[in-house]
Every structure is written in structure tokens, then in C-alpha cells.
Scaffold this motif. Sequence first.
Motif, short mmCIF file in Angstrom:
data_model
loop_
_atom_site.label_atom_id
_atom_site.label_comp_id
_atom_site.label_asym_id
_atom_site.label_seq_id
_atom_site.Cartn_x
_atom_site.Cartn_y
_atom_site.Cartn_z
N SER A 76 0.83 -1.05 -0.05
CA SER A 76 -0.15 -0.18 -0.02
C SER A 76 0.86 1.22 0.15
O SER A 76 1.99 1.01 0.43
CB SER A 76 -0.81 0.23 1.43
OG SER A 76 -0.19 0.09 2.60
N ILE A 77 0.15 2.24 -0.34
CA ILE A 77 1.17 3.64 -0.45
C ILE A 77 0.91 4.57 0.66
O ILE A 77 -0.02 4.78 1.11
CB ILE A 77 0.75 4.41 -2.08
CG1 ILE A 77 0.98 3.44 -3.11
CG2 ILE A 77 1.28 5.64 -2.05
CD1 ILE A 77 0.43 4.00 -4.37
N LEU A 82 5.92 8.83 0.31
CA LEU A 82 6.08 8.91 -1.14
C LEU A 82 6.44 10.37 -1.91
O LEU A 82 7.59 10.43 -2.68
CB LEU A 82 4.93 8.50 -1.93
CG LEU A 82 5.25 8.46 -3.49
CD1 LEU A 82 6.20 7.61 -4.13
CD2 LEU A 82 3.63 7.98 -4.26
N MET A 83 5.99 11.46 -1.22
CA MET A 83 6.10 12.78 -1.97
C MET A 83 7.64 13.04 -1.25
O MET A 83 8.25 13.88 -1.87
CB MET A 83 5.12 13.60 -1.25
CG MET A 83 3.82 13.25 -1.80
SD MET A 83 3.77 13.18 -3.52
CE MET A 83 3.83 15.02 -3.79
N ASP A 162 0.24 17.36 -0.29
CA ASP A 162 0.74 16.74 1.15
C ASP A 162 -0.13 15.66 1.27
O ASP A 162 0.36 14.83 2.22
CB ASP A 162 1.01 17.80 2.01
CG ASP A 162 1.71 18.64 1.83
OD1 ASP A 162 3.04 18.35 1.32
OD2 ASP A 162 1.52 19.96 2.09
N GLN A 163 -1.42 15.96 1.09
CA GLN A 163 -2.36 14.71 1.23
C GLN A 163 -3.16 14.32 -0.13
O GLN A 163 -3.29 15.60 -0.83
CB GLN A 163 -3.48 15.42 2.27
CG GLN A 163 -2.98 15.84 3.65
CD GLN A 163 -2.53 14.51 4.61
OE1 GLN A 163 -3.08 13.54 4.20
NE2 GLN A 163 -1.65 14.55 5.39
N ALA A 185 -5.62 6.07 -8.15
CA ALA A 185 -6.79 5.11 -7.67
C ALA A 185 -5.74 3.76 -6.85
O ALA A 185 -6.39 3.35 -5.78
CB ALA A 185 -7.06 4.53 -9.02
N ARG A 186 -4.71 3.68 -7.25
CA ARG A 186 -3.60 2.67 -6.37
C ARG A 186 -3.32 3.20 -5.05
O ARG A 186 -3.01 2.48 -4.33
CB ARG A 186 -2.77 2.09 -7.14
CG ARG A 186 -3.00 1.27 -8.56
CD ARG A 186 -1.86 0.57 -9.13
NE ARG A 186 -2.45 -0.12 -10.11
CZ ARG A 186 -2.61 0.24 -11.63
NH1 ARG A 186 -2.30 1.47 -11.79
NH2 ARG A 186 -2.98 -0.69 -12.43
N ALA A 187 -3.42 4.41 -4.61
CA ALA A 187 -3.43 5.13 -3.60
C ALA A 187 -4.67 5.13 -2.65
O ALA A 187 -4.72 5.79 -1.49
CB ALA A 187 -2.59 6.38 -3.60
N GLY A 188 -5.72 4.85 -3.19
CA GLY A 188 -6.97 4.74 -2.33
C GLY A 188 -7.94 5.67 -2.81
O GLY A 188 -9.05 5.63 -2.04
N SER A 189 -7.92 6.71 -3.75
CA SER A 189 -8.71 7.63 -4.07
C SER A 189 -9.81 6.86 -5.11
O SER A 189 -9.59 6.03 -6.03
CB SER A 189 -8.01 8.79 -4.82
OG SER A 189 -7.44 9.51 -3.79
N ASP A 190 -11.01 7.64 -5.14
CA ASP A 190 -12.09 7.37 -6.00
C ASP A 190 -11.93 8.35 -7.32
O ASP A 190 -11.89 9.47 -7.11
CB ASP A 190 -13.53 7.49 -5.37
CG ASP A 190 -14.43 7.36 -6.29
OD1 ASP A 190 -14.45 6.56 -7.36
OD2 ASP A 190 -15.39 8.10 -6.05
#
Length: 449
Positions: A76-77, A82-83, A162-163, A185-190
Motif C-alpha cells: 500500500s502507498i 512517497l512525496m 501533501d494529502q 486509484a492505487r493510493a486509495g482515491s475514488d
Amino acid sequence: MSDKFDVIVIGTGPAGSSVAISCAKEGRRTAVIDERDYGGTCPLRGCNPKKVLASVSTMVDETERMQGKGIQEPASINWQDLMEFKRSFTEPVPEAKEKSFKKAGIETFHGKATFTGEKSLTVNDQVLEAERIVIATGARPAPLPIEGAEHLTYSEDFLELDQLPKRIIFVGGGYISFEFAHIAARAGSDVHIIQRGNQPLSAFDPDMVNLLQEKSKEIGITIHLNSSVKAIEKNDTEYVVKADQDKGEVSFLGDLVVHGGGRVPQTEDLQLEKANVEYSKSGIAVDTTLQSVSNRHIYAIGDVADTKGSPLTPVGQMEGQVVTENILHGTGNKASYMGIPSVVFSEPKLASAGLTEKEAREAGYDIKVNHQDVSNWFTYSHINDKPAAVKIILDKETDYILGAHLVGGKADELINYFAMAIQLNIPAHQLKIVVYAFPTAVSDVPTML
């Protein structure tokens, strides 16, 4: 009183930097100007930081598709980590770039360049003159005719988040939207992509694009085709994006709305009219040697020039080499755009070089099309890499490769071999007789042909 140079380069991205350093090394008095941090879009706000994020997204995808095949827990990211990692690549660039200029004996100017004549300009109220001026200012996001466009977030802002918001809407279906959508998407966003026409990524082969769209949907990206965004409204806690579809107006709710509608040449504020430089919305008008058609003291390279080249860093660098030779040696070199590869760094990746099937037919070639689903080949099946497909366009008469189009996890590296063959006129039968290392993705090339 003006300061006189042999060469002035406006823009410090990879294209402009290469010209400036090469000219300085040959003893030309050279200056560079940039109103932003030295380094340009690719190292600071584009290719490199994007690739850092995309590579982590790929790693997440790899662990997910190998669940039950040797991998127990999916990755998971952590967005903040990552930033921070991404900034370790971008933050050192401006200082390092300026040091490299000064080491080469180049005079550096920070500020906005504005032409005052055919061979003169001002920066910070200082007048500079040169026999040769190279414009390499790149591109900026295209203005969109949308009510509430001030609410749009741009690609460089996305790369500094940052978020990561929970709900993200991308306006436009180009490189930026698909690459960032796959990361988010792979970081969990719709994630939603709103595309005005019936095919996103219009420069690519439609069969390959369709496969990427299906994979995008599988990972939770919703793609809305034939949807024209008309307005963006901001409520207390969210944005409302209104779009026209065949069935009428629809609305989408999101926490962030990202501009993915393409870019235009950065000619604003240069006052090119004062330099007698012709330009249009497509960029500065240049001939095949990249010299201004109306002012022979001026060259334009990269995204700011109106050429046949795609807006890619390697294109700008190639053009920079052409201009360098023409300035230093008067050779009259011409830019060649044949077979330059292009990659969308989604996962799977989408890659293309040369002509599409449609372009080859319209050009009158008698073609052979090798279109194969290769997801069951060992290269892809042993890592459960789906989809994976290839379409090779061959000239029946000469056996030359006219175009190559790939989708899959190995597409970004494989496309370079086909690009090499197209650019160097290597016929397909010669690629087939090469002995390649096995098992590697490249060892599949003969079977693809």
C-alpha cells in the motif's frame, strides 16, 4: 547600454540547457534566462517526479496481481513518505543546474524575458543582445472554456499534494489524466476521468487504448466518454463538476478537480511581435532547421515550437542538438521526427512509435498487421501481467516496420527496440535473426514480428 552575447537561451529545461552548455564549451559567450527555478518542467514538474510516483504505483499493482501466487500481503502507498521521496529527486535540481551553468562559463539570469527587438530583450530591466537567441520556454496548461476554471488544480500542484484527496476528478483524457489517475486509484482515491470525445489518448492506437481503459475500470477508475465539462462550482467541502452528455446534464462530486486537458506553447509575455517572430496557438513558426521563419536570429525548440514533433522531452533534446550544430557550424541540420516513441506511464503502460494502422493505410502503404494478445506468453503470464498486447505495422514491399503499438508492463522498454528499427531503417527480418537473452521481454520481439 546592453550586454552582448553570442547566444542567449530562454528556458533551462533539458532542451535549452543542452544548447547553452554546448555553445559555451565551444567558446561562445552564452547566457540563460528562466523566470522559474532552473531545470525545466521534466525534472521538476513533469517526467521525473511523475515517474517516481508511477513506479511506486506499479509496485503496488505487482503485489496485488500476485496474491495467492507467492505474495501474501499486498503493498500500500504511504502518500507522505512517497512525496518526501519524490522531493529528494526534485529539490536538488535548481541549484545543481545553476552550478553546471556557471561551471561551463554561462551567465545566468533569473526573471522574465521580454523581446525589445530582433536581437534584443530585457530581463529585470537589463538589456541583453545576441546574434542567436534560442527560445525553449516549453508549454503551459491549455486554458479551458469552463465556468469556474479557477477551481482547477494543475499537474504540478498534484505533484506537490501533501494529502491525497479521497475523490478526484480529471478533466480531459490525455497523458496527465491517465498517469495520475492510475497513481491516485492505487493510493486509495475514488477517481473519475471526464473525456469530451469518444476516445481518450487520441494519439494512440484505439485497440491498445481500449485495453488500457478496461484495466483502468478494473482498478476503480470511472471513465466518462462524450462528456463535455461546462462548469465547476465550489461548495463548502467539495466541488461540483457539471458536464453535458447525450442524455443531458450530469454532475460529479469531488474533493479535487485536476486539469488534464492538454498544454499549449508558452509564448505569453515574450512580446514576440517586437522581435518579428511569427507564431500561432500551435507555437513559434519555424522551418525544418528550427529557425524562425520570420527572424533568422531566432530559433525555437521543444514544446514552444510549431513542429511535427510530439511534446516530449526526447524530442526537445533532439531539436536542441540540431540547433546547436546549426549555430556552431552552420550545417543546416534538419529535425527528424520519424519513429520517436511515446509512453503513457500508467499500469499497464501504453506505448507507440511510428504510424498507426489508420495512418499507414491513409498514406497508401500495402501493410501487414501483426495484432496479438500476448498476455498468455511466459513474459507476462509468470507475473500475471494483464492485459498485454502488441500491434506491429509492416510494409509488405520493404519489410520495414512502419509502426509499433504496445500495452503491458514491459511496453515502455520494448518500444525502444521498435523505435530503433524504425529510425535506422532496420527491416523486420534482421530483428528476427538477432539472438536475444532469454527469458526476457525483448526475446519476444521475433515472435511479435
